[in-house]
Motif scaffolding. Structure first.
Motif, mmCIF file in Angstrom:
data_model
loop_
_atom_site.group_PDB
_atom_site.id
_atom_site.type_symbol
_atom_site.label_atom_id
_atom_site.label_comp_id
_atom_site.label_asym_id
_atom_site.label_seq_id
_atom_site.Cartn_x
_atom_site.Cartn_y
_atom_site.Cartn_z
ATOM 1 N N LEU A 87 16.650 70.706 67.463
ATOM 2 C CA LEU A 87 16.866 71.465 68.440
ATOM 3 C C LEU A 87 16.226 71.460 69.532
ATOM 4 N N GLY A 88 14.740 71.345 69.613
ATOM 5 C CA GLY A 88 13.653 71.095 70.367
ATOM 6 C C GLY A 88 14.090 70.095 71.546
ATOM 7 N N MET A 89 14.495 69.051 70.778
ATOM 8 C CA MET A 89 14.826 67.781 71.528
ATOM 9 C C MET A 89 16.065 68.066 72.471
ATOM 10 N N ARG A 90 16.911 68.570 71.815
ATOM 11 C CA ARG A 90 18.078 69.181 72.728
ATOM 12 C C ARG A 90 17.712 69.917 73.825
ATOM 13 N N GLN A 93 20.895 67.318 61.775
ATOM 14 C CA GLN A 93 21.683 67.131 62.969
ATOM 15 C C GLN A 93 23.033 68.069 62.937
ATOM 16 N N LYS A 94 23.622 68.209 61.725
ATOM 17 C CA LYS A 94 24.795 68.698 61.346
ATOM 18 C C LYS A 94 24.613 70.321 61.482
ATOM 19 N N ILE A 95 23.661 70.890 60.841
ATOM 20 C CA ILE A 95 23.223 71.984 61.074
ATOM 21 C C ILE A 95 22.781 72.335 62.531
ATOM 22 N N ALA A 96 22.194 71.602 63.298
ATOM 23 C CA ALA A 96 21.973 71.991 64.543
ATOM 24 C C ALA A 96 23.144 71.853 65.506
ATOM 25 N N ASP A 97 24.212 71.144 65.312
ATOM 26 C CA ASP A 97 25.485 71.338 65.811
ATOM 27 C C ASP A 97 25.989 72.473 65.558
ATOM 28 N N ASP A 98 26.164 73.082 64.322
ATOM 29 C CA ASP A 98 26.779 74.302 63.798
ATOM 30 C C ASP A 98 25.905 75.441 64.404
ATOM 31 N N ILE A 99 24.678 75.601 64.736
ATOM 32 C CA ILE A 99 23.959 76.501 65.131
ATOM 33 C C ILE A 99 24.387 76.710 66.527
#
Ligand code: ADP
Ligand code: MG
Length: 681
Positions: free
Chosen positions: A222-225, A643-649
């Motif tokens: 999330l930080g990188m995004r 990665q998947k959880i980050a997308d979901d969040i």
């Protein structure tokens, strides 16, 4: 939890300023950080062995009664030897400890304990040496083993952790919202903290680990995004005219097809797309990435925008500067160099000219990203040897302009999942072809007994007009014998073996301008032999050099060895790499065998990842990411889950500003404050 990051270690009972200082050495500055200081290993005390079954050389946990009081005896050299004997229903063994005066106070005659340790069996029967122990009343457990420092043993750390866990509030607010924990089978934070330090079972440990690893990678993700967020949906600097054909006429050689393709990719990005270019140029050492970058810089500059080319070391920046200066000599491109070691007055002049738009192309080190440096209209930012930079540094360079185009160059291939995190939606051009007439470097492994022969060989190459490198590993203070330091080594060589040959030395303490002079003189063939530590690792180009000798080769990571080897074989001469090592353990043997068997950097990086020896790609923070407390970048499965959880969040909450993500946001800030930067030079 957040408040515990402000609570000093000295608040713990029995932990004063002195011990707090030792904790600092381990990177632990608060009670909160202590809770995040996870064990490096565990002793499994859950499976107890009967004394009659103990085998010589094995490590066991036994449950036994102290059958004698502990007796202390002073032996040779003032050492204290503590002995006792213990028994269970199947037999008895002896226990011994060295120099631990407290054993006799801690163990009670007749008491029942778990003892954990290694068994040796001799003529007098079995004994356990320096076992760790705990009272049976405490229950069998999996015991944490912590990374330690002189004066602070694992046991102390676990005592401090035990106290810290008790300071956790009744309900710990969890950074990962409950719905996502449930959905992805992650236990809550408090449970995870208890079980990572003092697991009751293997299963509990695995659950805790999964939760903490996933959280850490999620936070990173999330930080990188959010760092990349700024370049999304904006339009980049518009370049109108493609000047790459014109640039090619300036080169002293013909571009390879792979170089041409990479240039064409970049030109398409900057002339046709609306969004700024975001491209990784990946090519093995010596594949000619500099010319690709130079071509794009040229086009951008010709279109009236500034370009900045950032290299990780002073030497490399200067060398690039010299190369560019020659290439651009008969053009109207205004070129400048900006590094930490140039004169202050010159720095001032360059900075003023940059901000006035009087320089088109600047080459430099991290001096480029300090607050003092301002650009007039930065259109392109290039980072060379990208893996040596932190993500934050790259972002800083980009911040010097309004959505400038970005090119990053790397010789180190990165596994896809990790690449996604580091670069996100970065496009990649691969230079999969070396310039013609390159002969593959021949690589062999030798022992130190062969040194005379090796020197003979170096001399014969030098007699034929070539030059050679000898690289010694960097040595930390107080390290053991058997490792060669560059200075001593060179002194000896100059006096004895190479007294009639000009030898130069470069090492960590050599002053930058001195280093610079030596490297330049070596490139000009004023020295035939250069003895160095890894300061020559990155990018330096001396085509006449044909021999690379690496001392204590076992101390280098594979990717590093490959980089070093890439310093030779850059011209038309057959080149050689000689790896000297006397280590005979299987891992070293295998690593060096890989080096001897292939010149393919991609294969080597792959093996590096698999074998994970000293100083390897992922171990040495060669990726510019923040240091992880528990996650492992080679763990593809967890990377993908996070990665998947980050997308979901992000899908659920749109962005990180939602109040339910407050704690997650705080964790992101904490991770990046820890630093994602490599030291430079
Ligand atoms: P790297 O990809 O490791 O950064 P460099 O850009 O430093 O490689 O190039 C290595 C050497 O190869 C340099 O001396 C450069 O001048 C030379 N070179 C680059 N491209 C070509 C080419 N197409 N033909 C011949 N020599 C080339
Ligand atoms: Mg390079």
């Amino acid at each position: 939890m957040p408040s515990l990051y402000k609570k000093p270690i000295t608040d713990l009972k029995g932990f004063g300023a002195k011990r707090a200082e030792l904790f600092e050495k381990l990177g632990v500055h608060s009670v909160g950080e202590l809770l995040n200081f996870y064990p490096r290993a565990y002793e499994d005390w859950t499976s107890v062995e009967k004394i009659e079954n103990l085998q010589d050389g094995g490590t066991y946990c036994i449950k036994a009664v102290l059958g004698t009081p502990v007796s202390d005896a002073r032996v040779r050299g003032g050492m204290i030897l503590s002995k006792a004997s213990v028994y269970d229903e199947t037999g008895a063994i002896r226990l011994v400890w060295f120099n631990n005066r407290y054993i006799s106070q801690m163990l009670v005659y007749g008491g029942k304990y778990f003892f954990f340790g290694k068994i040796t069996i001799d003529n007098y029967g079995a004994q356990m040496v320096s076992p760790t122990f705990a009272s049976v009343a405490k229950g069998a457990m999996i015991h944490p083993i912590y990374r330690t420092t002189a004066g602070l043993v694992s046991k102390h750390i676990s005592m401090a952790v035990e106290q810290s866990l008790k300071l956790l509030p009744e309900t710990v607010n969890d950074p990962i919202p409950g719905q996502f924990r449930q959905k992805y089978g992650l236990c809550d934070l408090k449970q995870a903290l208890y079980d990572i330090h003092f697991p009751k079972s293997r299963e509990a440990l695995e659950n805790a680990r999964k939760r903490l690893v996933t959280e850490e990678l999620l936070v990173l993700n999330l930080g990188m995004r959010s760092m990349k967020e700024h370049s999304r949906g904006v339009s980049g600097v518009q370049i109108i005219t493609d000047c790459s054909a014109e640039f090619e006429t300036l080169l002293p050689f013909k571009l390879t097809n792979a170089q041409k393709r990479a240039i064409a990719d970049c030109i398409a990005d900057v002339t046709q797309k609306r969004a700024p270019m975001n491209r990784l140029i990946q090519g093995d050492v010596g594949s000619g990435k500099t010319a690709v970058a130079a071509s794009v810089c040229y086009t951008v500059a010709k279109n009236g925008f500034q370009a900045a080319f950032m290299a990780p070391t002073e030497i490399l920046a200067r060398q690039h500067f010299e190369t560019f200066k020659k290439l651009l000599a008969n053009t109207d491109i205004r070129l400048a160099l900006l590094t930490g070691s140039i004169k202050d007055s010159e720095k001032k002049r360059v900075r003023a000219a940059l901000s006035e738009g009087e320089i088109d192309l600047v080459i430099g080190t991290h001096a480029l990203i300090t607050d003092k440096t301002e650009f007039y209209n930065l259109g392109l930012a290039v980072t060379d040897e990208q893996h040596r930079f932190g993500v934050a540094q790259r972002a800083k360079l980009l911040g010097k302009g309004e959505n400038p185009h970005l090119m990053v160059m790397s010789a180190t291939p990165i596994p896809r999942t990790l690449g996604l995190i580091i670069f996100g939606d970065l496009d990649i051009s691969v230079i999969d072809e070396l310039p013609p007439s390159r002969k593959p470097v021949k690589t062999v492994q030798r022992g130190s007994a062969d040194r005379k022969k090796i020197y003979q060989f170096i001399k014969s190459e030098i007699a034929a007009g070539r030059q050679a490198y000898i690289v010694c590993p960097l040595i930390e203070e107080g390290e053991l014998d058997g490792v060669v330091s560059a200075e001593e080594y060179a002194a000896e060589l100059m006096l004895r073996d190479f007294s009639d040959i000009p030898v130069a030395v470069v090492h960590g303490k050599t002053k930058p301008d001195e280093k610079e002079r030596i490297m330049a003189d070596f490139a000009a063939n004023k020295y035939s032999l250069l003895v160095a530590t890894t300061v020559i690792e990155v990018g330096v180009d001396v085509p006449n050099a044909s021999v690379m000798v690496i001392e204590n080769a076992e101390r280098f990571g594979l990717s590093q060895l490959h980089q070093l080897r890439g310093r030779v074989g850059r011209g038309r001469f057959q080149s050689y790499c000689i790896l000297i090592s006397d280590m005979r353990n299987p891992l070293t043997t295998e690593r060096l065998r890989v080096m001897c068997s292939t010149n393919d950097g991609f294969k080597i990086a792959d093996e590096d990842l698999k074998m994970r020896g000293p100083g390897d790609f992922f171990g040495e923070r060669q990726h510019g990411l923040p240091q992880m407390a528990i996650a492992d970048f080679a763990d593809t499965k967890s990377l993908e889950l996070s990665q998947k959880i980050a997308d979901d969040i992000l899908f659920t909450y749109k962005d990180l500003r939602n109040d339910e993500l407050r704690l997650l946001k705080a964790e992101i800030d904490r991770l990046f404050a820890r630093g994602g930067q490599n030291t430079m030079n």
